[in-house]
Scaffold this motif. Structure first.
Motif, PDB file in Angstrom:
ATOM      1  N   LYS A 257      23.519  89.081  -6.013  1.00  0.00           N
ATOM      2  CA  LYS A 257      24.359  90.125  -5.406  1.00  0.00           C
ATOM      3  C   LYS A 257      23.920  90.456  -3.991  1.00  0.00           C
ATOM      4  N   LYS A 258      22.629  90.669  -3.774  1.00  0.00           N
ATOM      5  CA  LYS A 258      22.153  91.181  -2.501  1.00  0.00           C
ATOM      6  C   LYS A 258      21.804  90.070  -1.500  1.00  0.00           C
ATOM      7  N   VAL A 259      21.287  88.960  -1.997  1.00  0.00           N
ATOM      8  CA  VAL A 259      20.870  87.900  -1.078  1.00  0.00           C
ATOM      9  C   VAL A 259      22.016  86.942  -0.767  1.00  0.00           C
ATOM     10  N   PHE A 260      22.782  86.593  -1.797  1.00  0.00           N
ATOM     11  CA  PHE A 260      23.826  85.588  -1.600  1.00  0.00           C
ATOM     12  C   PHE A 260      25.240  86.159  -1.606  1.00  0.00           C
ATOM     13  N   GLY A 261      25.357  87.457  -1.820  1.00  0.00           N
ATOM     14  CA  GLY A 261      26.652  88.116  -1.694  1.00  0.00           C
ATOM     15  C   GLY A 261      27.675  87.714  -2.732  1.00  0.00           C
ATOM     16  N   VAL A 262      27.248  87.443  -3.948  1.00  0.00           N
ATOM     17  CA  VAL A 262      28.187  87.124  -5.037  1.00  0.00           C
ATOM     18  C   VAL A 262      28.392  88.376  -5.880  1.00  0.00           C
ATOM     19  N   ARG A 263      29.646  88.833  -5.911  1.00  0.00           N
ATOM     20  CA  ARG A 263      29.939  90.054  -6.655  1.00  0.00           C
ATOM     21  C   ARG A 263      29.998  89.775  -8.163  1.00  0.00           C
ATOM     22  N   PRO A 264      29.656  90.788  -8.972  1.00  0.00           N
ATOM     23  CA  PRO A 264      29.727  90.626 -10.436  1.00  0.00           C
ATOM     24  C   PRO A 264      31.126  90.218 -10.863  1.00  0.00           C
ATOM     25  N   GLY A 265      31.202  89.316 -11.813  1.00  0.00           N
ATOM     26  CA  GLY A 265      32.485  88.828 -12.294  1.00  0.00           C
ATOM     27  C   GLY A 265      32.362  87.420 -12.843  1.00  0.00           C
ATOM     28  N   PRO A 266      33.486  86.690 -12.872  1.00  0.00           N
ATOM     29  CA  PRO A 266      33.495  85.336 -13.457  1.00  0.00           C
ATOM     30  C   PRO A 266      32.551  84.367 -12.762  1.00  0.00           C
ATOM     31  N   LYS A 267      32.239  84.589 -11.487  1.00  0.00           N
ATOM     32  CA  LYS A 267      31.360  83.657 -10.784  1.00  0.00           C
ATOM     33  C   LYS A 267      29.951  83.667 -11.355  1.00  0.00           C
ATOM     34  N   TYR A 268      29.538  84.784 -11.907  1.00  0.00           N
ATOM     35  CA  TYR A 268      28.217  84.844 -12.522  1.00  0.00           C
ATOM     36  C   TYR A 268      28.133  83.873 -13.713  1.00  0.00           C
ATOM     37  N   SER A 269      29.199  83.843 -14.502  1.00  0.00           N
ATOM     38  CA  SER A 269      29.224  82.936 -15.661  1.00  0.00           C
ATOM     39  C   SER A 269      29.210  81.486 -15.213  1.00  0.00           C
ATOM     40  N   LYS A 270      29.934  81.174 -14.148  1.00  0.00           N
ATOM     41  CA  LYS A 270      29.966  79.803 -13.647  1.00  0.00           C
ATOM     42  C   LYS A 270      28.588  79.372 -13.181  1.00  0.00           C
ATOM     43  N   LEU A 271      27.882  80.249 -12.483  1.00  0.00           N
ATOM     44  CA  LEU A 271      26.544  79.915 -12.017  1.00  0.00           C
ATOM     45  C   LEU A 271      25.599  79.651 -13.193  1.00  0.00           C
ATOM     46  N   GLN A 272      25.730  80.475 -14.226  1.00  0.00           N
ATOM     47  CA  GLN A 272      24.866  80.305 -15.399  1.00  0.00           C
ATOM     48  C   GLN A 272      25.205  79.042 -16.178  1.00  0.00           C
ATOM     49  N   CYS A 273      26.441  78.548 -15.996  1.00  0.00           N
ATOM     50  CA  CYS A 273      26.852  77.316 -16.666  1.00  0.00           C
ATOM     51  C   CYS A 273      26.600  76.083 -15.806  1.00  0.00           C
ATOM     52  N   GLY A 274      25.951  76.268 -14.657  1.00  0.00           N
ATOM     53  CA  GLY A 274      25.610  75.127 -13.833  1.00  0.00           C
ATOM     54  C   GLY A 274      26.619  74.785 -12.757  1.00  0.00           C
ATOM     55  N   GLU A 275      27.592  75.659 -12.473  1.00  0.00           N
ATOM     56  CA  GLU A 275      28.591  75.379 -11.447  1.00  0.00           C
ATOM     57  C   GLU A 275      28.259  76.155 -10.170  1.00  0.00           C
ATOM     58  N   SER A 276      28.534  75.550  -9.019  1.00  0.00           N
ATOM     59  CA  SER A 276      28.355  76.237  -7.736  1.00  0.00           C
ATOM     60  C   SER A 276      29.605  77.051  -7.420  1.00  0.00           C
ATOM     61  N   VAL A 277      29.444  78.136  -6.635  1.00  0.00           N
ATOM     62  CA  VAL A 277      30.567  79.020  -6.273  1.00  0.00           C
ATOM     63  C   VAL A 277      30.464  79.374  -4.791  1.00  0.00           C
ATOM     64  N   ARG A 278      31.548  79.920  -4.243  1.00  0.00           N
ATOM     65  CA  ARG A 278      31.543  80.434  -2.870  1.00  0.00           C
ATOM     66  C   ARG A 278      31.138  81.892  -2.886  1.00  0.00           C
ATOM     67  N   SER A 279      30.323  82.271  -1.899  1.00  0.00           N
ATOM     68  CA  SER A 279      29.907  83.668  -1.764  1.00  0.00           C
ATOM     69  C   SER A 279      31.103  84.532  -1.405  1.00  0.00           C
ATOM     70  N   ASP A 280      31.101  85.773  -1.917  1.00  0.00           N
ATOM     71  CA  ASP A 280      32.185  86.710  -1.610  1.00  0.00           C
ATOM     72  C   ASP A 280      31.982  87.389  -0.263  1.00  0.00           C
ATOM     73  N   GLU A 281      30.753  87.441   0.210  1.00  0.00           N
ATOM     74  CA  GLU A 281      30.459  88.200   1.427  1.00  0.00           C
ATOM     75  C   GLU A 281      29.963  87.311   2.566  1.00  0.00           C
ATOM     76  N   LYS A 282      29.603  86.050   2.256  1.00  0.00           N
ATOM     77  CA  LYS A 282      29.083  85.145   3.275  1.00  0.00           C
ATOM     78  C   LYS A 282      29.827  83.813   3.191  1.00  0.00           C
ATOM     79  N   ASP A 283      29.835  83.142   4.302  1.00  0.00           N
ATOM     80  CA  ASP A 283      30.504  81.846   4.343  1.00  0.00           C
ATOM     81  C   ASP A 283      29.523  80.738   3.923  1.00  0.00           C
ATOM     82  N   ILE A 284      29.119  80.808   2.655  1.00  0.00           N
ATOM     83  CA  ILE A 284      28.156  79.831   2.126  1.00  0.00           C
ATOM     84  C   ILE A 284      28.542  79.457   0.686  1.00  0.00           C
ATOM     85  N   THR A 285      28.005  78.313   0.278  1.00  0.00           N
ATOM     86  CA  THR A 285      28.129  77.914  -1.130  1.00  0.00           C
ATOM     87  C   THR A 285      26.841  78.282  -1.843  1.00  0.00           C
ATOM     88  N   VAL A 286      27.007  78.918  -2.978  1.00  0.00           N
ATOM     89  CA  VAL A 286      25.853  79.347  -3.774  1.00  0.00           C
ATOM     90  C   VAL A 286      25.699  78.386  -4.947  1.00  0.00           C
TER      91      VAL A 286
END
Length: 850
Positions: A257-286
């Motif tokens: 949430k604070k370092v990579f700017g990913v807001r709580p929601g479905p993206k958290y589940s994707k990350l835990q399942c091994g998928e990369s996502v786009r940050s909600d607050e930064k122009d980066i791939t997490v």
């Protein structure tokens, strides 16, 4: 008159019931009974004619005519983060009659590796629920590793309303075993049997199971076939690789949430399942590695079975195993369970292969010496030791407790008993665990290993619980110290027992329970020891070889198997023949290179289908003879008699049309006649009984002998009923018999259950013997609802005794046999009847499995 039967049977009842004052003087008739159309009243409120039976069951049908079940596996929701361990079940380790079994346990899944004879009995004693088993894997397909599979499949198919089925895996030879078992196991119980061959890609194992919890793969070892080998079995063996799933590291919510700017929601589940996502607050791939802690690698367990040095050569050259050696490709093996025999594991070649896995824990589970001196089936061992103390004449000291403890110094010096050191090899113990999950507890766990049981401990417990037993033991001794003509019963001693020698004949009751093995009683088997002349075996249920080893010890049992000349099987139900292949295979091995004749197996013709199919898998070295070829009619045809009847049942019997005399196999019958003459037996006559299609009893009569003054004395006559309702054929066959061994599955109050399943009650069995003038009656084949001692009424048992496992009745001791019965009630005075709901369902399926 029986009032609670349907009116439809009333005329038949009136015609068939004998007069109460003389139940056996009128012509004997069978009165059919159909439980499908007649309600049954419990608690014994109905009285029965001596010859009632369930015709539908006797004709081979179940009671309802329902369609066969289609046994399905239930799907389970799996969780990779679960409790998991590998556990040595130890079946066969003390008697060495089978290969050890291994349980791979998960919260929602169970896997069994090898199912030798005795597995069910072991699991029952240690409360391991077989109904939870999902898969059974065989490291080899032979009687040593798969002898318990038929009984296991039948038990699972009978559990619950719909029954269960398991996935059974094995190398290509599994097809041969399945084809053989179809003769007596419902096809529905084997719908998930799957065989496999070598991997199409030699560098990779064959994947059998791959889910979110575990991946189980197989590596086959097939050495060149040896033409000189007596046995065909064990030529293909399997190394099983069990790889637990990797557990992802902990998700760092604050960092996401604070370092990579990913807001709580479905993206958290994707990350835990091994998928990369786009940050909600930064122009980066997490990426998952950005927010997940380090993953925990899945432990790996190898189960290795190398029965011979030839297999070791294949093991060394197996390319698909190279990736699991220490440090190669990151596949670090944590535990190896060696099912290979100690003669192989101690070889320098095998030990050099073990060194490739120097960081792993090695567990040697292949018949190690350490486990030989202590019995694994402790409940039955305790009963045997108590009975031996009470009456050593009928219960000799069991062979599994040697007079002196095995010297553990003979064990390989490399073995260690240190719990925490994963770099050591240890000898497996009963219920030893290797924990796989949670990862923090990875390693050995001895918390479930039961304490060692010694005979002295059992006797101390007995004298503490029943102090008066010491006095009773002295009283029993006096029975052998009085003059031979003094007995408490008024029965006249038959002339065949005059000056009888102790080396003439002994009856050893190896299994006295019905349906399935239990803690205290194994299933049917009777060993007839004719001492120097040879031996016979009547029925051979699962675990018979183990029982021989418990009675005679390891070496003594081998000798008992060597001298077996004839094995007689009463009918095709598994609790009467499932141990036959193991006995025959061992006899073949023991007599390899020795001049000998094949064992003669006498049984129902459907048993021949099983044995013929099984011999493609394992050499049995036997000659088969249909029971119908050993009836009085068939023996008469051998002698050229023209007065032979064509029907096996008495003329006019309702069963007359069911069985017809076959074309007698004269050459084999002549061989049997020769064998019987060599062992001092004059007659072995099969006679049909009322239980299921092709069910038989047998008469064994010894040849005449000369007494001390040269007078000819008739030989003893022993009759075994097999499973049956009371029927006139038993009465006729048992006329003036010295011993009648009769099934008594149910107590007298459960006559309706006896009728429904075509078994006998205690009183019915005694009435059969009494009406035929039998000298001694031995009751056996008790329902497993009677765990230690059946319900008995001593008032009508003046010439009767009840059987226990490993009971040995020498023909010279028959005179005192009934007088021991009251003392059993002292020994078991605090025992209660145990009702088991599953037993009824299992018995029902096994009784219908043809």
């Amino acid at each position: 008159m029986i009032l609670n039967r349907s009116l439809r049977l009333l005329p038949l009842l009136l015609l068939s019931r004998p007069l109460k004052s003389s139940p056996f003087l009128l012509p004997l008739r069978l009165r059919p009974f159909s439980s499908a159309s007649s309600p049954m009243k419990k608690n014994g409120s109905s009285k029965s004619s001596p010859f009632e039976f369930n015709k539908r069951r006797a004709d081979g049908f179940d009671e309802t005519g329902k369609a066969k079940k289609n046994l399905e596996r239930k799907t389970r929701k799996l969780n990779p983060n679960t409790t998991a361990y590998a556990q040595v079940l130890g079946t066969g380790m003390d008697t060495q009659d089978t290969s050890s079994s291994v349980l791979l346990f998960f919260d929602k899944q169970r896997f069994i590796f090898n199912a030798g004879e005795g597995l069910q009995r072991f699991c029952t004693e240690h409360k391991i629920k077989l109904s939870k088993i999902d898969h059974v894997f065989l490291s080899r397909v032979c009687s040593e590793t798969a002898g318990g599979l038929p009984g296991l499949l039948l038990t699972l198919a009978g559990i619950g309303e719909e029954g269960l089925s398991v996935n059974v895996w094995g190398p290509s030879d599994l097809k041969l075993l399945v084809d053989a078992m179809k003769c007596f196991i419902p096809r529905a119980a084997m719908v998930h049997t799957r065989s496999f061959g070598p991997s199409s890609t030699p560098d990779l194992p064959t994947v059998l199971v791959d889910d979110e919890v575990v991946k189980i793969s197989a590596i086959t070892l097939e050495p060149p076939r040896s033409e000189e080998s007596c046995s065909k079995s064990g030529e293909i063996s399997v190394v099983y690789v069990c790889e637990l799933a990797e557990i992802m590291g902990k998700f760092d919510l604050e960092k996401a949430k604070k370092v990579f700017g990913v807001r709580p929601g479905p993206k958290y589940s994707k990350l835990q399942c091994g998928e990369s996502v786009r940050s909600d607050e930064k122009d980066i791939t997490v990426y998952p590695s950005d927010v997940m802690g380090p993953s925990v690698p899945g432990p790996i367990v190898l189960l290795v079975d190398c029965p011979t040095e030839s297999h070791v050569a294949q093991l060394l050259s197996a390319k698909s195993l190279e990736r699991y050696c220490s440090g190669d490709g990151g596949k670090l093996v944590n535990c190896l369970i060696h099912l290979s025999p100690s003669s192989v594991t101690s070889s320098p070649t095998y030990q050099s292969w073990m060194e490739r896995f120097h960081s792993a824990q090695h567990i040697l589970a292949g018949h190690q010496r350490k486990n030989m001196e202590f019995p694994i089936l402790k409940a039955s061992s305790r009963i045997a030791a108590r009975l031996n103390y009470l009456c050593p004449q009928f219960f000799p000291a069991p062979g599994f407790w040697p007079p002196q403890h095995v010297n553990n110094s003979i064990l390989d010096s490399t073995l260690s008993d240190q719990d925490s050191n994963l770099g050591k090899s240890i000898s497996a113990e009963n219920l030893l665990k290797f924990t796989l999950r949670p990862y923090a507890h990875l390693g050995m766990d001895r918390s479930c290993i039961p304490p060692e049981l010694t005979s002295s401990q059992v006797l101390d417990e007995l004298l503490s619980e029943i102090p008066e037993i010491e006095e009773k033991t002295e009283e029993i001794k006096q029975l052998w110290n009085r003059p031979n003509d003094m007995t408490e019963s008024n029965t006249v001693v038959p002339s065949c027992l005059e000056n009888i020698r102790r080396d003439d004949m002994e009856i050893v009751l190896l299994g006295t329970g019905s349906s399935q093995p239990s803690k205290y009683r194994n299933v049917s088997a009777i060993y007839i020891d004719l001492f120097s002349k040879g031996s016979l075996l009547l029925d051979c249920g699962e675990g018979t070889l183990g029982q021989l080893k418990r009675r005679y010890g390891l070496d003594g049992a081998d000798e008992a198997v060597r001298k077996l000349r004839c094995i007689w099987i009463s009918h095709i139900h598994a609790d009467h023949h499932a141990g036959l292949a193991r006995i025959l295979a061992l006899r073949c091995k023991l007599l390899k290179g020795v001049t000998h004749e094949p064992a003669i197996v006498v049984g129902p013709r459907s048993l021949k289908h099983f044995l013929d199919a099984y011999q493609r898998l394992e050499e049995l070295d036997m000659e088969f003879l249909d029971c119908r070829s050993t009836t009085k009619t068939s023996w008469a045809s051998l002698e050229g008699s023209s007065n032979a009847e064509s029907s096996l049942f008495s003329k006019g019997s309702p069963m007359q049309s069911v069985f017809k005399t076959p074309m007698t196999d004269l050459p084999c019958l002549k061989n049997l006649k020769k064998v019987l003459g060599e062992v001092g037996v004059e007659d072995l006559i099969s006679f049909p009984v009322v239980h299921c299609p092709q069910a038989f009893g047998v008469v064994v009569k010894a040849a005449e002998r000369l007494n001390s003054v040269g007078k000819r004395i008739p030989g003893w006559k022993m009759v075994y009923s097999g499973d049956t309702r009371p029927c006139p054929e038993i009465v006729e066959a048992s006329q003036d018999a010295t011993v009648l061994i009769h099934e008594a599955t149910f107590e007298d109050d459960l006559i309706d259950e006896a009728l429904a399943k075509n078994h006998s009650t205690t009183k019915e069995a005694i009435d059969m013997g009494s009406s035929a003038g039998v000298y001694r009656i031995v009751l056996t084949h008790f329902s497993q609802r009677y765990p230690k001692i059946p319900v008995i009424d001593e008032s009508h048992m003046h010439n009767t005794c009840i059987a226990f496992d490993l009971m040995s009745i020498n023909v010279a001791d028959l005179q005192v046999l009934p007088e021991v019965l009251p003392y059993f009630k002292t020994l078991f005075k605090d025992e209660m009847i145990e009702e088991d709901g599953d037993d009824v369902a299992v018995d029902e399926l096994k009784e219908n499995a043809l």
